[in-house]
Structures are given as structure tokens and as C-alpha cells.
Design an enzyme around this catalytic site. Structure first.
Site, PDB file in Angstrom:
ATOM      1  N   ASP A 124       0.665  -1.198  -0.073  1.00  0.00           N
ATOM      2  CA  ASP A 124       0.006   0.062  -0.031  1.00  0.00           C
ATOM      3  C   ASP A 124       0.920   1.248   0.001  1.00  0.00           C
ATOM      4  O   ASP A 124       1.927   1.358   0.895  1.00  0.00           O
ATOM      5  CB  ASP A 124      -0.959   0.119   1.318  1.00  0.00           C
ATOM      6  CG  ASP A 124      -2.002   1.199   1.499  1.00  0.00           C
ATOM      7  OD1 ASP A 124      -1.991   1.856   0.391  1.00  0.00           O
ATOM      8  OD2 ASP A 124      -2.327   1.367   2.383  1.00  0.00           O
ATOM      9  N   ASP A 147      -8.728   5.440  -8.726  1.00  0.00           N
ATOM     10  CA  ASP A 147     -10.021   5.342  -8.644  1.00  0.00           C
ATOM     11  C   ASP A 147     -11.056   6.374  -8.407  1.00  0.00           C
ATOM     12  O   ASP A 147     -10.657   6.933  -7.176  1.00  0.00           O
ATOM     13  CB  ASP A 147     -10.461   4.072  -7.829  1.00  0.00           C
ATOM     14  CG  ASP A 147     -11.644   3.250  -7.938  1.00  0.00           C
ATOM     15  OD1 ASP A 147     -12.583   4.014  -8.080  1.00  0.00           O
ATOM     16  OD2 ASP A 147     -11.913   2.183  -7.811  1.00  0.00           O
TER      17      ASP A 147
END
Length: 242
Positions: A124, A147
């Protein structure tokens, strides 16, 4: 790390998982490495892979030199990052991507093109920012097509938020660049609002202005497809001022 958004993707993303810092910078989706990607991973990860366990890196030791340092958050399948690294061998690039297929694909690109100026984190991006990168060292951070979480009730899940921007700021040197791009106009407006209000940043194009696509940012395949359908793309370029 953010997953690059492809408007053609018909599989809805899974629900994001929260961490101590809030929303992760990616959404997990299924994806398997091809045999070629697996072999490239096995051969190349020991040389080009970086891990959280290494702690805060010294880029001069990692790359064996001191050079302009780029970070791309969410490189997808890695083609654009490989293109940028090949076009600018005098610069160094760190890419972050959690999806194994993308990591394997970029490692294959690195091997096929003989690139020596790329390193990869497969965790991450929040972990990379908080635990792996020295402060005031990056020259450019790139966040391309994250996104968009286009439904209004999901806007709070968008990666570009004031707290995230400040964490990026501390990793950039003064004068360093934060370059963002999106194909969702609503998200572009959100990005502009957040960055314009962020302490320590100034719009390189002037207040409230979007940028033309810089030459160094390759046009992705889905971006080309979107352009043929009349979809827009918005680039934002901000500089750290203090």
C-alpha cells in the site's frame, strides 16, 4: 497504492479495507500473473523490489547515484512507468503497485528493456509514504487515473484528501512537483479544490487552471480509447512552495 481506473472495467471494485490511517490507497481485485510475468518476478524481484522491512531508504544507495527522483503511485500494468524510465535514463523512478499482475508485468518490462533506473514497492502506498521514504527527497510524485469513486456516497473514499496531500508534501523537496491526472471531470474538480486549498502548494499553471498533458506523461491505451469516445482528461500540476 491507487489502482488505475479503466472505464471499460465491468467488474465493480470490492469494498475498500480501512486501516489505522483510514482508507487504503487501493482496492483489491483478482488478477493472476502470466507465466512470463511469474518468471520475470522470480528473476528480477531480488534486484528491483523494495520492502517495508528495509525501513527508510537512502535513494543514493538504492540507485547507486543521486538523481532526479520520481514516485508513481498506482502504476497499473507498468507500461507507462517503463516508458517514462526508458525516456529519461538520467532520472530514477520508484513505482508502487499492490496487484501482482502489474508488478510482474513491470518487472518483465524492466528486464526486456534493460532498465536500471526503476525500483518497485508491492505494498500500500500509505505504507511507503509513512515508513519507507525520506522527507523532502522526491522531485516528483505522480498519481495518474486513481479510482474516482464516482458515486457521491463514495466520494469520501477518494485518495486525494487534505491529509493525504500533506503527507505527499512532506516527501517532496521544496519546488518538487505533484502531478495528478483523471478522466473523471467531477474528480478533477475535487482534486483542484483540495490542492488549491492545501498549505504549501501552488498551482504551476495559475490559480484554478488545469495543465496540458506534459510530454513526459505517456498516453495510456484506455486514455486513447476514451479520447476516441470523446472523454476528457484533466492534468493538475502543483509545486511544493514551503
Amino acid at each position: 497504492m491507487t489502482e488505475q481506473h479503466d472505464s471499460s472495467d465491468t467488474n465493480p471494485p470490492r469494498e475498500p479495507v480501512t486501516t489505522r490511517r483510514g482508507i487504503r490507497s487501493f482496492v483489491l481485485r483478482q488478477g493472476r500473473m502470466t507465466e512470463g510475468q511469474k518468471k520475470a518476478y522470480e528473476r528480477c524481484w531480488p534486484k528491483y523490489g523494495l520492502t517495508r522491512e528495509q525501513g527508510v531508504i537512502d535513494p543514493r544507495e538504492v540507485f547507486g547515484r543521486e538523481a532526479w527522483l520520481n514516485l508513481e503511485i498506482g502504476f497499473g500494468m507498468g507500461h507507462s512507468l517503463a516508458d517514462m524510465a526508458e525516456a529519461a535514463p538520467e532520472q530514477d523512478f520508484i513505482g508502487v503497485e499492490v496487484h501482482q499482475a502489474g508488478v510482474g508485468a513491470l518487472l518483465k518490462e524492466i528486464e526486456d528493456r534493460g532498465l536500471e533506473n526503476v525500483r518497485i514497492y508491492a505494498i500500500d502506498a500509505n505504507e511507503v509514504i509513512d515508513h519507507c521514504l525520506p522527507d523532502a527527497w522526491l522531485d516528483r510524485v505522480m498519481l495518474f487515473f486513481p479510482d474516482p469513486w464516482h458515486k457521491k456516497r463514495h466520494h469520501k473514499r477518494r485518495l486525494v484528501q487534505p491529509e493525504f496531500v500533506q503527507r505527499i508534501r512532506h516527501k517532496l523537496r521544496v519546488g518538487g512537483i505533484f502531478h495528478l491526472a483523471t478522466d473523471w471531470e467531477d474528480y478533477a474538480g475535487h482534486m483542484m479544490e483540495v490542492l488549491s486549498a492545501s498549505e504549501g502548494f501552488a498551482n504551476a499553471e495559475g490559480e484554478g487552471q488545469f495543465a496540458s498533458r506534459p510530454e513526459y506523461r505517456p498516453v495510456t491505451k484506455f486514455e486513447q480509447r476514451g479520447a476516441r469516445l470523446g472523454h476528457g482528461v484533466w492534468d493538475l500540476v502543483f509545486r511544493r512552495t514551503n
